[in-house]
Motif scaffolding. Sequence first.
Motif, PDB file in Angstrom:
ATOM      1  N   ASP A 113       0.859  -1.183   0.000  1.00 38.88           N
ATOM      2  CA  ASP A 113       0.000   0.000   0.000  1.00 38.88           C
ATOM      3  C   ASP A 113       0.894   1.231   0.000  1.00 38.88           C
ATOM      4  O   ASP A 113       1.363   1.673   1.044  1.00 38.88           O
ATOM      5  N   LEU A 114       1.143   1.780  -1.173  1.00 32.39           N
ATOM      6  CA  LEU A 114       2.076   2.898  -1.310  1.00 32.39           C
ATOM      7  C   LEU A 114       1.541   4.201  -0.745  1.00 32.39           C
ATOM      8  O   LEU A 114       2.281   5.181  -0.668  1.00 32.39           O
ATOM      9  N   ASP A 115       0.287   4.227  -0.313  1.00 37.36           N
ATOM     10  CA  ASP A 115      -0.220   5.384   0.427  1.00 37.36           C
ATOM     11  C   ASP A 115       0.297   5.363   1.867  1.00 37.36           C
ATOM     12  O   ASP A 115       0.314   6.382   2.537  1.00 37.36           O
ATOM     13  N   ARG A 116       0.695   4.179   2.340  1.00 38.05           N
ATOM     14  CA  ARG A 116       1.110   4.030   3.736  1.00 38.05           C
ATOM     15  C   ARG A 116       2.561   3.600   3.901  1.00 38.05           C
ATOM     16  O   ARG A 116       3.066   3.578   5.025  1.00 38.05           O
ATOM     17  N   ILE A 117       3.231   3.240   2.798  1.00 35.46           N
ATOM     18  CA  ILE A 117       4.626   2.825   2.889  1.00 35.46           C
ATOM     19  C   ILE A 117       5.336   3.152   1.586  1.00 35.46           C
ATOM     20  O   ILE A 117       4.744   3.069   0.517  1.00 35.46           O
ATOM     21  N   ILE A 119       8.273   1.988  -0.826  1.00 31.78           N
ATOM     22  CA  ILE A 119       9.118   0.845  -1.137  1.00 31.78           C
ATOM     23  C   ILE A 119      10.040   1.264  -2.287  1.00 31.78           C
ATOM     24  O   ILE A 119       9.566   1.770  -3.305  1.00 31.78           O
ATOM     25  N   ALA A 120      11.340   1.045  -2.105  1.00 38.15           N
ATOM     26  CA  ALA A 120      12.294   1.410  -3.150  1.00 38.15           C
ATOM     27  C   ALA A 120      11.917   0.735  -4.465  1.00 38.15           C
ATOM     28  O   ALA A 120      11.615  -0.449  -4.497  1.00 38.15           O
ATOM     29  N   ASP A 121      11.910   1.508  -5.537  1.00 40.91           N
ATOM     30  CA  ASP A 121      11.649   1.040  -6.906  1.00 40.91           C
ATOM     31  C   ASP A 121      10.246   0.496  -7.140  1.00 40.91           C
ATOM     32  O   ASP A 121      10.000  -0.164  -8.142  1.00 40.91           O
ATOM     33  N   GLU A 122       9.317   0.753  -6.261  1.00 40.64           N
ATOM     34  CA  GLU A 122       7.935   0.290  -6.451  1.00 40.64           C
ATOM     35  C   GLU A 122       7.130   1.432  -7.066  1.00 40.64           C
ATOM     36  O   GLU A 122       7.101   2.535  -6.536  1.00 40.64           O
ATOM     37  N   GLU A 123       6.503   1.177  -8.200  1.00 41.23           N
ATOM     38  CA  GLU A 123       5.677   2.178  -8.859  1.00 41.23           C
ATOM     39  C   GLU A 123       4.229   2.015  -8.411  1.00 41.23           C
ATOM     40  O   GLU A 123       3.786   0.895  -8.137  1.00 41.23           O
ATOM     41  N   PRO A 124       3.467   3.109  -8.329  1.00 37.43           N
ATOM     42  CA  PRO A 124       2.065   2.986  -7.908  1.00 37.43           C
ATOM     43  C   PRO A 124       1.223   2.269  -8.964  1.00 37.43           C
ATOM     44  O   PRO A 124       1.541   2.295 -10.157  1.00 37.43           O
ATOM     45  N   VAL A 125       0.156   1.646  -8.516  1.00 37.80           N
ATOM     46  CA  VAL A 125      -0.807   1.019  -9.416  1.00 37.80           C
ATOM     47  C   VAL A 125      -1.449   2.118 -10.251  1.00 37.80           C
ATOM     48  O   VAL A 125      -1.820   3.170  -9.729  1.00 37.80           O
ATOM     49  N   LYS A 126      -1.579   1.862 -11.553  1.00 31.75           N
ATOM     50  CA  LYS A 126      -2.237   2.824 -12.448  1.00 31.75           C
ATOM     51  C   LYS A 126      -3.578   2.226 -12.854  1.00 31.75           C
ATOM     52  O   LYS A 126      -3.638   1.297 -13.665  1.00 31.75           O
TER      53      LYS A 126
END
Length: 190
Positions: A113-117, A119-126
């Motif tokens: 959950d990139l709204d809460r964490i 992460i290196a090299d992790e792209e958001p869901v589109k």
Amino acid sequence: MTGLTMVCAAALAGCGQVQPESAQPSAPQPGATVMMASVDYPVYSSLEEMGSRSKVVVKGSFVKLAKRDTERSFATGGDPNQQGLPVAVWEFEVDEQFKGPKVGSRIEVLTFDLDRIQIADEEPVKLGAEVVLFLGRERNGVWARAAGDQAVLDVQSDGALRAHRAADPALAQQARKTQKAELEALVQAP
């Protein structure tokens, strides 16, 4: 067992708060406390190698955020007192399947959950963008990506594939030269 191992070895159950249909990934709120983490995924240098380690390979698009939780709700083993990293479960509409046992037209996929964490090299869901997913484990109807964000390939308007920045450079180069139409033969290769 690392957080990623717990996610990838996911005992994917269905807990958490359901988000409305219109929920979109967003940037963290200014001043909000956001965890930062680095995860150790397997690294694949070719589509054939990643395909051979994947149970299912599909093309389609993420359509909505289904729920937010922590990886503890999905993982087996480890310390039951630890909640683990924040995760999101996304509804994914399958348009085409290249490998694995037949899945339905809609599946659920687990990501961080990139709204809460962060992460290196992790792209958001589109949401709505056409992608190819290499999926590893499934539990209780929720799939984990086979190798984190490198297991997501964007499908370009000309049919070419684009690897995310987490991908090994050799895999990224091969993806750029590969058309979606060629993918089935590559991921089925022995």
